[in-house]
Design a protein around this motif. Structure first.
Motif, PDB file in Angstrom:
ATOM      1  N   UNK A 173      31.820  33.116  49.231  1.00  0.00           N
ATOM      2  CA  UNK A 173      31.868  31.617  49.642  1.00  0.00           C
ATOM      3  C   UNK A 173      30.489  31.506  50.557  1.00  0.00           C
ATOM      4  N   UNK A 174      30.017  32.694  51.111  1.00  0.00           N
ATOM      5  CA  UNK A 174      28.947  32.562  52.151  1.00  0.00           C
ATOM      6  C   UNK A 174      28.429  34.064  52.020  1.00  0.00           C
ATOM      7  N   UNK A 175      27.503  34.150  52.822  1.00  0.00           N
ATOM      8  CA  UNK A 175      26.923  35.694  52.830  1.00  0.00           C
ATOM      9  C   UNK A 175      27.603  36.545  53.349  1.00  0.00           C
ATOM     10  N   UNK A 176      28.918  36.342  54.050  1.00  0.00           N
ATOM     11  CA  UNK A 176      29.710  37.220  54.759  1.00  0.00           C
ATOM     12  C   UNK A 176      31.174  37.147  54.008  1.00  0.00           C
ATOM     13  N   UNK A 177      31.549  36.059  53.631  1.00  0.00           N
ATOM     14  CA  UNK A 177      32.967  35.673  52.934  1.00  0.00           C
ATOM     15  C   UNK A 177      32.937  36.309  51.401  1.00  0.00           C
ATOM     16  N   UNK A 178      34.019  36.909  51.481  1.00  0.00           N
ATOM     17  CA  UNK A 178      34.148  37.263  49.847  1.00  0.00           C
ATOM     18  C   UNK A 178      35.733  37.355  49.498  1.00  0.00           C
ATOM     19  N   UNK A 179      36.019  36.582  48.531  1.00  0.00           N
ATOM     20  CA  UNK A 179      37.386  36.549  47.763  1.00  0.00           C
ATOM     21  C   UNK A 179      37.390  37.383  46.648  1.00  0.00           C
ATOM     22  N   UNK A 180      38.499  38.279  46.270  1.00  0.00           N
ATOM     23  CA  UNK A 180      38.481  39.251  45.411  1.00  0.00           C
ATOM     24  C   UNK A 180      39.652  38.932  44.565  1.00  0.00           C
ATOM     25  N   UNK A 181      39.584  39.328  43.215  1.00  0.00           N
ATOM     26  CA  UNK A 181      40.503  38.967  42.206  1.00  0.00           C
ATOM     27  C   UNK A 181      40.547  40.339  41.441  1.00  0.00           C
ATOM     28  N   UNK A 182      41.585  41.207  41.950  1.00  0.00           N
ATOM     29  CA  UNK A 182      41.862  42.430  41.278  1.00  0.00           C
ATOM     30  C   UNK A 182      42.566  42.363  39.881  1.00  0.00           C
ATOM     31  N   UNK A 183      42.369  43.074  39.073  1.00  0.00           N
ATOM     32  CA  UNK A 183      43.097  43.351  37.796  1.00  0.00           C
ATOM     33  C   UNK A 183      44.310  44.338  38.157  1.00  0.00           C
ATOM     34  N   UNK A 184      45.558  44.131  37.674  1.00  0.00           N
ATOM     35  CA  UNK A 184      46.387  44.853  37.829  1.00  0.00           C
ATOM     36  C   UNK A 184      46.862  45.567  36.589  1.00  0.00           C
ATOM     37  N   UNK A 185      46.759  46.845  36.526  1.00  0.00           N
ATOM     38  CA  UNK A 185      47.479  47.353  35.447  1.00  0.00           C
ATOM     39  C   UNK A 185      46.601  47.090  33.736  1.00  0.00           C
ATOM     40  N   UNK A 186      47.412  46.921  32.977  1.00  0.00           N
ATOM     41  CA  UNK A 186      46.544  46.454  31.626  1.00  0.00           C
ATOM     42  C   UNK A 186      46.848  44.893  31.208  1.00  0.00           C
ATOM     43  N   UNK A 187      47.390  44.201  32.424  1.00  0.00           N
ATOM     44  CA  UNK A 187      47.722  42.764  32.333  1.00  0.00           C
ATOM     45  C   UNK A 187      46.645  42.142  31.795  1.00  0.00           C
ATOM     46  N   UNK A 188      46.707  41.048  30.925  1.00  0.00           N
ATOM     47  CA  UNK A 188      45.501  40.225  30.420  1.00  0.00           C
ATOM     48  C   UNK A 188      45.284  39.430  31.505  1.00  0.00           C
ATOM     49  N   UNK A 189      43.787  38.972  31.271  1.00  0.00           N
ATOM     50  CA  UNK A 189      43.180  38.105  32.290  1.00  0.00           C
ATOM     51  C   UNK A 189      43.700  36.679  32.104  1.00  0.00           C
ATOM     52  N   UNK A 190      44.806  36.475  32.437  1.00  0.00           N
ATOM     53  CA  UNK A 190      45.334  34.841  32.146  1.00  0.00           C
ATOM     54  C   UNK A 190      45.748  34.273  33.431  1.00  0.00           C
ATOM     55  N   UNK A 191      45.418  33.116  33.597  1.00  0.00           N
ATOM     56  CA  UNK A 191      45.478  32.170  34.910  1.00  0.00           C
ATOM     57  C   UNK A 191      45.724  30.947  34.602  1.00  0.00           C
ATOM     58  N   UNK A 192      46.342  30.146  35.540  1.00  0.00           N
ATOM     59  CA  UNK A 192      46.499  28.839  35.238  1.00  0.00           C
ATOM     60  C   UNK A 192      45.767  28.116  36.439  1.00  0.00           C
ATOM     61  N   UNK A 193      45.594  28.665  37.536  1.00  0.00           N
ATOM     62  CA  UNK A 193      44.887  27.880  38.696  1.00  0.00           C
ATOM     63  C   UNK A 193      43.266  28.120  38.472  1.00  0.00           C
ATOM     64  N   UNK A 194      42.800  26.889  38.758  1.00  0.00           N
ATOM     65  CA  UNK A 194      41.302  27.044  38.608  1.00  0.00           C
ATOM     66  C   UNK A 194      40.269  27.199  39.723  1.00  0.00           C
ATOM     67  N   UNK A 195      40.653  26.665  40.722  1.00  0.00           N
ATOM     68  CA  UNK A 195      39.941  26.800  41.912  1.00  0.00           C
ATOM     69  C   UNK A 195      40.864  26.791  43.238  1.00  0.00           C
ATOM     70  N   UNK A 196      40.579  27.213  44.271  1.00  0.00           N
ATOM     71  CA  UNK A 196      41.231  27.263  45.655  1.00  0.00           C
ATOM     72  C   UNK A 196      40.281  26.420  46.636  1.00  0.00           C
ATOM     73  N   UNK A 197      41.187  25.853  47.650  1.00  0.00           N
ATOM     74  CA  UNK A 197      40.501  24.961  48.638  1.00  0.00           C
ATOM     75  C   UNK A 197      40.780  25.745  49.984  1.00  0.00           C
ATOM     76  N   UNK A 198      39.656  26.409  50.532  1.00  0.00           N
ATOM     77  CA  UNK A 198      39.754  27.014  51.956  1.00  0.00           C
ATOM     78  C   UNK A 198      39.097  26.677  52.999  1.00  0.00           C
ATOM     79  N   UNK A 199      39.474  26.757  54.114  1.00  0.00           N
ATOM     80  CA  UNK A 199      38.574  26.820  55.466  1.00  0.00           C
ATOM     81  C   UNK A 199      38.506  28.103  55.824  1.00  0.00           C
ATOM     82  N   UNK A 200      37.437  28.287  56.550  1.00  0.00           N
ATOM     83  CA  UNK A 200      37.184  29.488  57.393  1.00  0.00           C
ATOM     84  C   UNK A 200      37.300  29.537  58.654  1.00  0.00           C
ATOM     85  N   UNK A 201      38.126  30.454  59.412  1.00  0.00           N
ATOM     86  CA  UNK A 201      38.401  30.401  60.692  1.00  0.00           C
ATOM     87  C   UNK A 201      37.348  30.953  61.631  1.00  0.00           C
TER      88      UNK A 201
END
Length: 453
Positions: A425-453
């Motif tokens: 999101x910036x030079x310090x903040x990272x959002x990670x999306x881990x792969x779990x096991x052998x599951x397929x890369x499938x998703x229905x969410x396109x993007x998130x809306x965040x605020x930094x604290x």
């Protein structure tokens, strides 16, 4: 020779096209401000000097200017006991006083962080609350975790509401970094009490207890007392002991800590009160203890500080984590008709929270939100948390899972996509999306809306 007439205000104006009866308006001029800037530290026109510091440095000023900036100066120069000579300030740093004088002469001030406490003291001494607020805003922009408890101390001392709220928001969002700072270990008891009274600290209550004990050990070392003696720790903690939210601990966590600090509760009744809180007794009489768990009311969504975590080619996942505390205000789901021919679909949505590396021997993930939503067949569906409730707090090093389950029978259609493993999101903040096991890369969410604290 006839002199030209003065311009008439009763005419159709070229620029505005206003009516001939419309009165003329004023014009802005920076000339007066320019004059005041020239007077700042001007020895030629000065009619009073402030003798500052041990070296008696002379700082020039103007009685008429200062008297308009502050009633305290007005009384000093034009009151019944008016000063006739130079004003002696032997304990005041001359550089700090020069910075302070900027408020009386300049529209834009350039303050020195090294002298900020002295400048705040001067604005308070000479009754200039607007300038005190500017000092708080300036310090907030340059605040680090090494000095946040010092800043919080002065914000409390001067009752600067906005600065207090800023410090409390940062302390609540980053308690572990604050607890590790020198400014916390050396802070006054009033600061410790205020931190413990906060209704939101993004850490386990056992971390709060350990931080209090470390603060007390540091106080014992400072006073030449044995830091391993429980009586000395209790002596320094005083009533702060009762502000720890033991009700947020498990019985196992509490017993393990008490085994490590044998004799911490010298009063059997105090120990019994905590045990009753942990057991959820209906006949609870907490006495001096605070029985209320911490909440998240201090974290309010700010639409002006939105980060939209958008993924290339709609890369996304229903499982994510962040390295910084965040607020999740909502997310966008893809149109389901792009994957199938289904019509609008009603689903049960569940959001759960779990520490990273959660094993089978530990507690199950915590459900933090459940809701029924309808996924649109043609357009994106926006799922919002801030319109009618609190945003969701995303704790660092926790994993968050969003599941969708159709209310009717059958499977929910997903995108089949290639997923990014992390988004910055910036030079310090990272959002990670881990792969779990052998599951397929499938998703229905396109993007998130965040605020930094």
């Amino acid at each position: 020779m006839d002199l030209p007439h003065s311009p008439s205000t009763k005419r159709k104006r070229v620029e505005t096209g206003g009516s001939i009866d419309e009165p003329a308006t004023s014009s802005k001029s920076g000339f007066a401000s320019k004059i005041f800037r020239r007077q700042y530290l001007d020895e030629k026109t000065a009619d009073v000097y402030f003798i500052c510091g041990r070296k008696h440095e002379r700082v020039p000023a103007h009685k008429s200017v200062l008297s308009k900036a502050s009633d305290a100066f007005d009384r000093m120069f034009y009151g019944p006991m008016a000063e006739e000579n130079d004003v002696k300030l032997p304990e005041t740093n001359p550089e700090a006083f020069k910075d302070f004088l900027q408020f009386c002469y300049l529209d834009e001030v350039n303050l020195n962080l090294e002298h900020i406490v002295e400048i705040m003291d001067l604005t308070n001494k000479y009754c200039m609350p607007e300038c005190l607020a500017v000092c708080g805003t300036f310090w907030a922009k340059h605040l680090t975790f090494d000095d946040i408890c010092w800043a919080y101390h002065w914000a409390i001392f001067y009752q600067e509401k906005e600065f207090i709220e800023f410090c409390e928001r940062k302390i609540s969002a980053y308690p572990q970094l604050v607890f590790e700072s020198t400014s916390f270990l050396r802070c006054e008891h009033i600061v410790l009490d205020h931190i413990l009274e906060l209704d939101s600290l993004l850490c386990d209550e056992t971390t709060v207890l350990e931080a209090c004990l470390e603060w007390a050990r540091n106080a014992c070392n400072r006073d030449g007392l044995n830091p391993t003696d429980m009586k000395n720790l209790r002596l320094h903690l005083q009533d702060a002991l009762y502000k720890i939210r033991y009700s947020s601990m498990t019985a196992t966590e509490f017993r393990e800590h008490m085994d490590s600090y044998d004799g911490f509760f010298t009063d059997v009744k105090e120990y019994e009160d905590v045990i009753r809180m942990l057991s959820g007794s209906k006949h609870l009489k907490t006495g001096r203890f605070n029985p209320n768990p911490r909440s998240t009311n201090i974290f309010q969504w700010d639409e002006s500080r939105v980060f939209k975590c958008k993924f290339t080619n709609n890369n996304n996942s229903s499982v994510f984590s962040s390295n910084k505390p965040m607020l999740l205000g909502g997310f966008y789901c893809a149109p389901i008709s792009e994957a199938t021919n289904w019509r609008n679909t009603q689903v049960d949505m569940t959001i759960s929270e779990e520490p990273k590396g959660l094993g089978s021997e530990k507690t199950t993930p915590k459900i933090i939100l459940t809701r029924q939503i309808k996924l649109d067949a043609k357009e994106e569906t926006y799922v919002e948390f801030t319109e009618s409730g609190e945003p969701i707090i995303i704790k660092p090093e926790f994993k968050y899972r969003i599941n969708f389950k159709p209310i009717s029978s059958g499977d929910l259609p997903y995108y089949a996509i290639y997923r990014s493993r992390e988004i910055k999101l910036d030079h310090e903040t990272v959002i990670q999306f881990p792969q779990e096991g052998n599951e397929e890369d499938r998703a229905i969410i396109k993007r998130f809306k965040f605020n930094q604290l």
